[in-house]
Design an enzyme around this catalytic site. Structure first.
Site, PDB file in Angstrom:
ATOM      1  CG  ASP A  30      -3.070  -6.245   4.438  1.00  0.00           C
ATOM      2  OD1 ASP A  30      -3.698  -5.933   5.523  1.00  0.00           O
ATOM      3  OD2 ASP A  30      -3.437  -6.181   3.209  1.00  0.00           O
TER       4      ASP A  30
ATOM      5  CG  HIS B 277      -5.398   3.083  -0.563  1.00  0.00           C
ATOM      6  ND1 HIS B 277      -5.265   1.863  -1.026  1.00  0.00           N
ATOM      7  CD2 HIS B 277      -6.303   2.839   0.377  1.00  0.00           C
ATOM      8  CE1 HIS B 277      -5.724   0.982  -0.310  1.00  0.00           C
ATOM      9  NE2 HIS B 277      -6.379   1.463   0.362  1.00  0.00           N
TER      10      HIS B 277
ATOM     11  CE  LYS C 180      -3.256  -3.245   1.332  1.00  0.00           C
ATOM     12  NZ  LYS C 180      -4.373  -3.707   2.258  1.00  0.00           N
TER      13      LYS C 180
ATOM     14  CB  SER D  40      -5.204  -3.369   6.380  1.00  0.00           C
ATOM     15  OG  SER D  40      -5.318  -3.864   5.409  1.00  0.00           O
TER      16      SER D  40
ATOM     17  NE  ARG E  31      -9.190  -7.057   9.301  1.00  0.00           N
ATOM     18  CZ  ARG E  31      -8.797  -5.850   8.659  1.00  0.00           C
ATOM     19  NH1 ARG E  31      -7.705  -5.802   7.803  1.00  0.00           N
ATOM     20  NH2 ARG E  31      -9.795  -5.000   8.547  1.00  0.00           N
TER      21      ARG E  31
END
Ligand code: URA
Length: 431
Positions: free
Chosen positions: A161, A82, A187, A183, A168
């Site tokens: 999220d 990620h 996930k 966040s 946000r």
């Protein structure tokens, strides 16, 4: 419990209890708490932060806000990589095929373009016929059969999220450490992979602009992953300059394919190999040296490219485009941008480059805007390079014949001076 009291306590600098955090996340997910109260708490968190225990509680509450990804039928080790988001970052398209070709299962959920940063899902949709939507059963079957599948974020996975992120984005509270950590990790933990490698970007094109903040982000994510029983590590990498030379959807896919063929730009190749090695090592495939040899061989033998083509074909995409990039549609118009003075490119504002690409049509200015898949930028000179006045520094591509604003943005984001200043690509590793 009242949301009013939770907001007031955080506003006054108190640490929230686990019960308060669960109450907030449940209420936000079930739409029982209005968005103005959610936003007020997000702003209070932005200013007063959260301690480690609160951040962990918030992460677990986001993870548990929906269903976990059930890939029970998939045999073998599952891994994910990620990135915290950058400009020109197409490493997922290179790393995932490399590790999948070496027997690691990859069930990748990716996002769409966000602000100045691109999204893997939008990039893949530049391949004719490619489908990013699959139900959980077909996703599990695809991962089991082909070893590798990429879909968009599921609405049932960590739904809190999605709600928090949208607010946000509208309330200037994206760049808060506990909110970013929870966040990302909420996930990732809901996706339930065995191994996770994070690419934490730092610099002008990243959400975390300073090395210090990026270190804290990496440390917190790794600690939370470990507490949740995952094998996890992070590389902190440079995002002061875009990665590779291509920015924009099909341009980035083409560059990723060239990298899988062994002809990619040096920085993209170096980072993709480092992230692949990291995944293979965490998954217990061998020593670091052995993992590097495996990653390189996956490229040289063509097996990684085949893994990518198999995944594309299995998801309805045109496999021939992977072997012949001339089949990708080209933009109708282009403009060459030339240096006005001689010198070294001393620094660039990567976020500005991302915004220039967005202005050409590669990103969305508002939710739901149609993307021009062939729009974007190919850089001909990067930080550290010497240019003479009149040398081409970039080519802009778009289907709209409107280049002035993007060119202006690119020029303002490129500083030409007397000294070259280049940062290392891989800054450090956090275990
Ligand atoms: N990526 C995420 O998934 N969440 C953030 O808050 C920032 C980057």
């Amino acid at each position: 419990m009242r949301m009013y009291d939770i907001i007031k306590r955080k506003r006054d600098g108190a640490a929230l209890t686990t019960e308060e955090i669960n109450f907030f996340v449940d209420g936000a997910t079930n739409k029982e708490i209005p968005s103005y109260q959610i936003s007020a708490l997000l702003m209070a968190i932005y200013f007063n932060g959260m301690n480690e225990r609160e951040t962990l509680d918030l992460t677990f509450a986001i993870r548990d806000s929906g269903s976990k990804l059930d890939l029970g039928g998939v045999k073998g080790i599952r891994a994910d990589k990620h990135s915290t988001g950058g400009v020109g970052d197409k490493t997922s398209l290179v790393v995932m095929p490399i590790v999948a070709s070496l027997g690691i299962k990859v069930a990748k959920m990716s996002g769409r373009a966000l602000g100045h940063t691109g999204g893997t899902v939008d990039k893949l949709e530049s391949i004719d016929g490619f489908n990013v939507e699959m139900d959980a059963k077909s996703f599990a079957e695809a991962v089991d059969k082909v070893g590798f599948a990429i879909v968009g974020q599921s609405a049932t996975l960590a739904p809190a999220d999605k709600i928090l992120y949208a607010l946000r984005d509208l309330t200037a509270t994206v760049d808060s450490l506990p909110l970013i950590v929870s966040s990302i990790m909420g996930k990732k933990l809901a996706a339930d992979d065995d191994c996770i490698v994070l690419d934490v970007k730092t610099g002008s094109g990243a959400f975390m602009k300073t090395l210090d903040d990026s270190r804290k982000l990496a440390r917190m994510c790794v600690d939370i992953g470990k507490k949740a029983g995952k094998k996890i590590s992070a590389l902190i990498t440079d995002m002061d300059t875009p990665l590779g030379n291509a920015i924009g959807n099909s341009l980035e896919v083409i560059e990723a394919i060239r990298t899988l063929k062994g002809n990619g730009p040096k920085d993209l190749t170096e980072l993709s190999l480092a992230l692949s090695d990291e995944i293979l090592y965490l998954c217990g495939k061998g020593t670091r040296e052995e993992c590097r040899i495996m990653s390189k061989n996956a490229i040289m033998s063509g097996r990684a490219l085949d893994a990518f083509a198999n995944m594309v074909q299995n998801q309805g995409g045109n496999r021939d485009m992977i072997y012949n990039v001339d089949l990708f549609p080209r933009a109708k118009f282009s403009r060459s941008v030339k240096a006005k003075e001689s010198g070294y490119i001393t620094s660039v504002d990567a976020e500005g480059y991302g915004t220039a690409s967005l202005l050409l049509g590669a990103g969305r200015r508002y939710d739901g805007e149609r993307i021009d898949h062939s729009a974007g930028i190919v850089l001909k000179a990067k930080t550290g390079d010497h240019v003479n006045a009149g040398d081409e520094i970039a080519v802009l591509y778009s289907d709209r014949d409107k280049f002035d604003e993007a060119e202006e943005k690119l020029r303002l984001s490129t500083i030409i001076g007397e000294r070259a200043q280049k940062y290392p690509l891989i800054i450090e590793r956090v275990e």
